[in-house]
Write an enzyme that holds these catalytic residues in place. Structure first.
Site, PDB file in Angstrom:
ATOM      1  N   HIS A  96       0.844  -1.190   0.000  1.00  0.00           N
ATOM      2  CA  HIS A  96       0.000   0.000   0.000  1.00  0.00           C
ATOM      3  C   HIS A  96       0.883   1.245   0.000  1.00  0.00           C
ATOM      4  CE1 HIS A  96      -3.720  -2.161   1.898  1.00  0.00           C
ATOM      5  NE2 HIS A  96      -3.242  -2.794   0.829  1.00  0.00           N
ATOM      6  N   CYS A 137      -2.257  -0.809   7.629  1.00  0.00           N
ATOM      7  CA  CYS A 137      -1.425   0.393   7.553  1.00  0.00           C
ATOM      8  C   CYS A 137      -1.532   1.226   8.825  1.00  0.00           C
ATOM      9  CB  CYS A 137      -1.796   1.217   6.326  1.00  0.00           C
ATOM     10  SG  CYS A 137      -1.299   0.416   4.779  1.00  0.00           S
ATOM     11  N   CYS A 164      -5.894   1.575   5.913  1.00  0.00           N
ATOM     12  CA  CYS A 164      -6.554   0.323   6.287  1.00  0.00           C
ATOM     13  C   CYS A 164      -6.034  -0.100   7.663  1.00  0.00           C
ATOM     14  CB  CYS A 164      -6.277  -0.757   5.233  1.00  0.00           C
ATOM     15  SG  CYS A 164      -4.565  -1.344   5.225  1.00  0.00           S
ATOM     16  N   GLU A 200       1.098   3.731   1.996  1.00  0.00           N
ATOM     17  CA  GLU A 200       1.709   4.035   3.287  1.00  0.00           C
ATOM     18  C   GLU A 200       2.945   3.178   3.528  1.00  0.00           C
ATOM     19  OE1 GLU A 200      -2.858   4.321   3.935  1.00  0.00           O
ATOM     20  OE2 GLU A 200      -1.473   3.166   2.702  1.00  0.00           O
TER      21      GLU A 200
END
Length: 161
Positions: A40, A71, A68, A42
């Site tokens: 992701h 993360c 999410c 992040e």
């Protein structure tokens, strides 16, 4: 960064890590490219910062969509001070929409008494929300061409979309 992700046919989520009002790391989703569901935006930005020896406890993260649960937990463990995001993540949000990882750190995992198990993160949502939603809507209306098993027919991209 979100536009770069979209250009690469990734879910259009991008982020920047900021330290002392300076962007020190960037990232965008690379899950399709890498075939790794953990890549992701992040995680990409945090990996870059860690490799550059940038202390994450001094950073704020700005991201297109609410982090999410995975993360948000990583941000908590890394000590990031604040996460600012555009739209809520109704399916996987870790900053209060689904789980409140931002408040509990990793305490929700039963690790509250372990040193370094995370801390609470200030989360601010709704910043440029309409732009974030529009980007995601456009992407998902076309379909995700990199998904292992697309849920709907993918509309081919043209130079004007």
């Amino acid at each position: 960064m979100a536009h770069e992700a979209a250009r690469r046919e990734e879910v259009p989520i991008g982020c920047v890590l900021v330290k002392d009002d300076v962007v020190v790391a960037t990232g965008f989703n690379r899950t399709n490219e890498t075939r790794d569901g953990t890549r992701h935006a992040e995680m990409e930005a945090m990996d870059y910062a860690l490799k550059a020896n940038i202390p994450l406890k001094d950073c704020e993260l700005y991201v297109t969509c609410e982090p999410c649960v995975m993360c948000a937990a990583a941000l908590s463990l890394a000590g990031v001070r604040r996460a600012v995001y555009g739209c809520a993540n109704d399916k996987f949000g870790g900053c209060g929409t689904v789980l409140a990882v931002h408040e509990e750190g990793c305490g929700g995992c039963g690790q509250r008494d372990i040193p370094g198990a995370g801390h609470s993160i200030e989360c601010i949502g709704g910043v440029m929300k309409d732009e974030a939603v529009a980007l995601l809507r456009t992407f998902y209306e076309r379909g995700n061409p990199g998904a292992p098993k697309p849920h709907r027919k993918v509309v081919p991209r043209t130079s004007d979309n």
